[in-house]
Design an enzyme around this catalytic site. Structure first.
Site, mmCIF file in Angstrom:
data_model
loop_
_atom_site.group_PDB
_atom_site.id
_atom_site.type_symbol
_atom_site.label_atom_id
_atom_site.label_comp_id
_atom_site.label_asym_id
_atom_site.label_seq_id
_atom_site.Cartn_x
_atom_site.Cartn_y
_atom_site.Cartn_z
ATOM 1 N N GLU A 4 -10.806 -61.443 6.238
ATOM 2 C CA GLU A 4 -9.869 -62.258 5.714
ATOM 3 C C GLU A 4 -8.409 -61.920 5.853
ATOM 4 O OE1 GLU A 4 -13.169 -63.649 2.169
ATOM 5 O OE2 GLU A 4 -11.148 -62.670 1.700
ATOM 6 N N CYS A 58 -0.524 -62.335 5.510
ATOM 7 C CA CYS A 58 -1.034 -61.015 4.928
ATOM 8 C C CYS A 58 -2.249 -60.690 5.803
ATOM 9 C CB CYS A 58 -1.361 -61.489 3.608
ATOM 10 S SG CYS A 58 -2.046 -60.010 2.509
ATOM 11 N N CYS A 85 -12.709 -51.192 3.097
ATOM 12 C CA CYS A 85 -11.939 -50.251 2.810
ATOM 13 C C CYS A 85 -12.706 -49.170 1.918
ATOM 14 C CB CYS A 85 -10.981 -50.992 1.613
ATOM 15 S SG CYS A 85 -9.848 -49.747 1.121
ATOM 16 N N CYS A 128 -10.758 -48.548 -5.195
ATOM 17 C CA CYS A 128 -9.866 -48.955 -6.305
ATOM 18 C C CYS A 128 -10.757 -49.852 -7.217
ATOM 19 C CB CYS A 128 -8.632 -49.587 -5.989
ATOM 20 S SG CYS A 128 -7.487 -48.530 -5.138
ATOM 21 N N CYS A 154 -10.343 -53.748 -7.240
ATOM 22 C CA CYS A 154 -10.105 -54.580 -6.027
ATOM 23 C C CYS A 154 -11.548 -55.064 -5.292
ATOM 24 C CB CYS A 154 -9.329 -53.718 -5.168
ATOM 25 S SG CYS A 154 -9.017 -54.433 -3.664
ATOM 26 N N CYS A 160 -3.920 -61.336 -4.391
ATOM 27 C CA CYS A 160 -4.091 -59.829 -4.352
ATOM 28 C C CYS A 160 -5.479 -59.361 -4.807
ATOM 29 C CB CYS A 160 -3.053 -59.207 -5.294
ATOM 30 S SG CYS A 160 -1.416 -59.479 -4.808
HETATM 31 N N1 SAH Z 1 -4.671 -50.495 0.453
HETATM 32 C C1 SAH Z 1 -3.320 -50.939 0.595
HETATM 33 C C2 SAH Z 1 -3.135 -52.452 0.896
HETATM 34 C C3 SAH Z 1 -3.704 -53.385 -0.147
HETATM 35 S S1 SAH Z 1 -2.499 -54.335 -0.733
HETATM 36 C C4 SAH Z 1 -2.972 -50.541 -1.103
HETATM 37 O O1 SAH Z 1 -3.643 -50.300 -1.819
HETATM 38 O O2 SAH Z 1 -1.612 -50.692 -1.210
HETATM 39 C C5 SAH Z 1 -3.117 -55.079 -2.033
HETATM 40 C C6 SAH Z 1 -2.261 -55.020 -3.273
HETATM 41 O O3 SAH Z 1 -2.964 -55.739 -4.428
HETATM 42 C C7 SAH Z 1 -2.346 -53.590 -3.711
HETATM 43 O O4 SAH Z 1 -1.270 -53.199 -4.341
HETATM 44 C C8 SAH Z 1 -3.689 -53.407 -4.698
HETATM 45 O O5 SAH Z 1 -3.607 -52.406 -5.239
HETATM 46 C C9 SAH Z 1 -3.472 -54.842 -5.314
HETATM 47 N N2 SAH Z 1 -4.544 -55.471 -5.812
HETATM 48 C C10 SAH Z 1 -6.148 -54.894 -5.626
HETATM 49 N N3 SAH Z 1 -6.604 -55.554 -6.369
HETATM 50 C C11 SAH Z 1 -6.123 -56.296 -7.246
HETATM 51 C C12 SAH Z 1 -6.249 -57.228 -8.220
HETATM 52 N N4 SAH Z 1 -7.576 -57.430 -8.723
HETATM 53 N N5 SAH Z 1 -5.139 -57.954 -8.877
HETATM 54 C C13 SAH Z 1 -4.072 -57.700 -8.749
HETATM 55 N N6 SAH Z 1 -3.736 -56.621 -7.442
HETATM 56 C C14 SAH Z 1 -4.831 -56.147 -6.854
#
Ligand code: SAH
Length: 343
Positions: free
Chosen positions: A93, A106, A113, A117, A120, A334
């Site tokens: 996506e 984006c 991945c 986390c 996420c 995000c």
């Molecule tokens: N793997 C990289 C790129 C992903 S960027 C990273 O971790 O930075 C996407 C951003 O959104 C990251 O900061 C991630 O931690 C954040 N993110 C992931 N799940 C989220 C959620 N449920 N709500 C808000 N931000 C989230």
């Protein structure tokens, strides 16, 4: 299995070599190159090439190999989410956002991945493979072609961990920066990492002024380890030391992303702890009210709580913003992007 090579994986020189090896004159490389970077990824539509050449090329090459499987447009803010089917059937996506200064996309960097986390959606189904340079490029080109507009900004914040696909991501950024491709300035690109320490140090030495975001999401090891498995590999202090080193080498400010999760990382005490750690460093903190992800139990912090958190950081002289949520009605915000989502 489609074994054809991807024209977008090649540099201009490689393209020229491949064409000469097939017996075509070198000037054809320039024509094809122009088609590719104008977003025309169908070899059969490259109308200034003779038909038999197009046929031979189509037998040996693809261009990106992406198909738009689905497109969703947010009714709130016009953000668009694209679901792309890759040549091997995998789904990724990408998101198109419109800002006052132009269009930003984006991009995903991996199919799935492996960082895991807890908050996420991209983590859910695990990791399948890295995206190629051609697939990274094709996301930008296909979206630009779909809307008929130039893309001015690139953020590597979609599915995947960019620094877990380091070489392709770096080659991609260098490629789109070139004047004869998309001519996007490094300063208009942002790469985000969950905190892979050796890669942050390596990135600092690349000599390209790309913006770096680091997903912090916690003020200490205890909380960070609870929500981000990568924190068990490198401690909070090791990560912060790498970020300081990055700034020392590049003189560039780091953006720390901090998802505000109710009762997990959003108290006054957490704000203070974070401020103490970051004060005096060249940084910017971006607070993101955590977005809803199916299967996780996390909730957004209240507006009041986020405001308090912001004020505490400001008191310590730390620059802080609260991220605007775009595309939440189409699961494009995000952390909401996933690998498998065709229905
Ligand atoms: N793997 C990289 C790129 C992903 S960027 C990273 O971790 O930075 C996407 C951003 O959104 C990251 O900061 C991630 O931690 C954040 N993110 C992931 N799940 C989220 C959620 N449920 N709500 C808000 N931000 C989230």
């Amino acid at each position: 299995m489609d074994n054809r090579s991807d024209l977008l994986d090649m540099t201009f020189e490689e393209l020229k070599e491949a064409l000469t090896a097939m017996g075509f004159p070198a000037y054809r490389a320039k024509q094809i190159h122009q088609w590719l970077y104008s977003g025309r990824l169908d070899i059969n539509e490259m109308t200034n090439l003779p038909k038999n050449m197009r046929e031979r090329l189509s037998g040996e090459f693809i261009a990106g190999g992406l198909k738009i499987a689905k497109k969703l447009v947010s009714e709130i803010d016009g953000t668009r989410k694209y679901l792309f089917e890759l040549k091997d059937g995998n789904i990724i996506e990408s998101v198109l956002m419109k800002y006052r200064y132009g269009y930003s996309v984006c991009l995903s960097t991996q199919v799935g991945c492996r960082m895991g986390c807890a908050f996420c959606a991209s983590a859910g189904l695990g990791m399948v493979r890295n995206l190629t340079v051609g697939e990274l490029l094709a996301q930008v080109l296909a979206i630009s072609n779909d809307i008929g507009e130039r893309i001015g900004h690139i953020v590597l914040m979609g599915i995947g961990e960019p620094f877990d696909n380091y070489d392709n991501v770096l080659e991609f950024m260098r490629r789109i920066n070139r004047e004869d491709t998309l001519n996007i300035s490094f300063r208009k690109m942002t790469v985000s990492t969950c905190g892979i320490v050796p890669r942050i140090l390596e990135f600092a030495r690349e000599g390209i002024p790309v913006n770096l975001s680091v997903s912090l999401h916690a003020p200490n090891d205890e909380i960070r380890q609870r929500i981000m498995p990568i924190a068990r590999k490198w401690s909070f202090d090791e990560l912060l030391a790498a970020c300081k080193e990055y700034t020392k080498i590049t003189s560039r400010r780091i953006t720390y992303e901090y998802s505000m999760i109710e009762n997990v990382n959003d108290s006054a005490e957490h704000a203070k702890m974070l401020a103490e750690k970051l004060k005096g460093t060249l940084c910017h903190v971006n607070l993101i009210p955590v977005n809803k992800v199916e299967g996780t139990a996390f909730s957004k912090s209240s507006k009041a709580r986020i405001e308090d958190f912001r004020r505490t950081l400001e008191k310590y002289g730390i620059a802080v913003t609260v991220r605007r949520e775009l595309g939440s009605d189409i699961m494009a915000a995000c952390g909401q992007l996933r690998r498998n989502n065709i229905t």
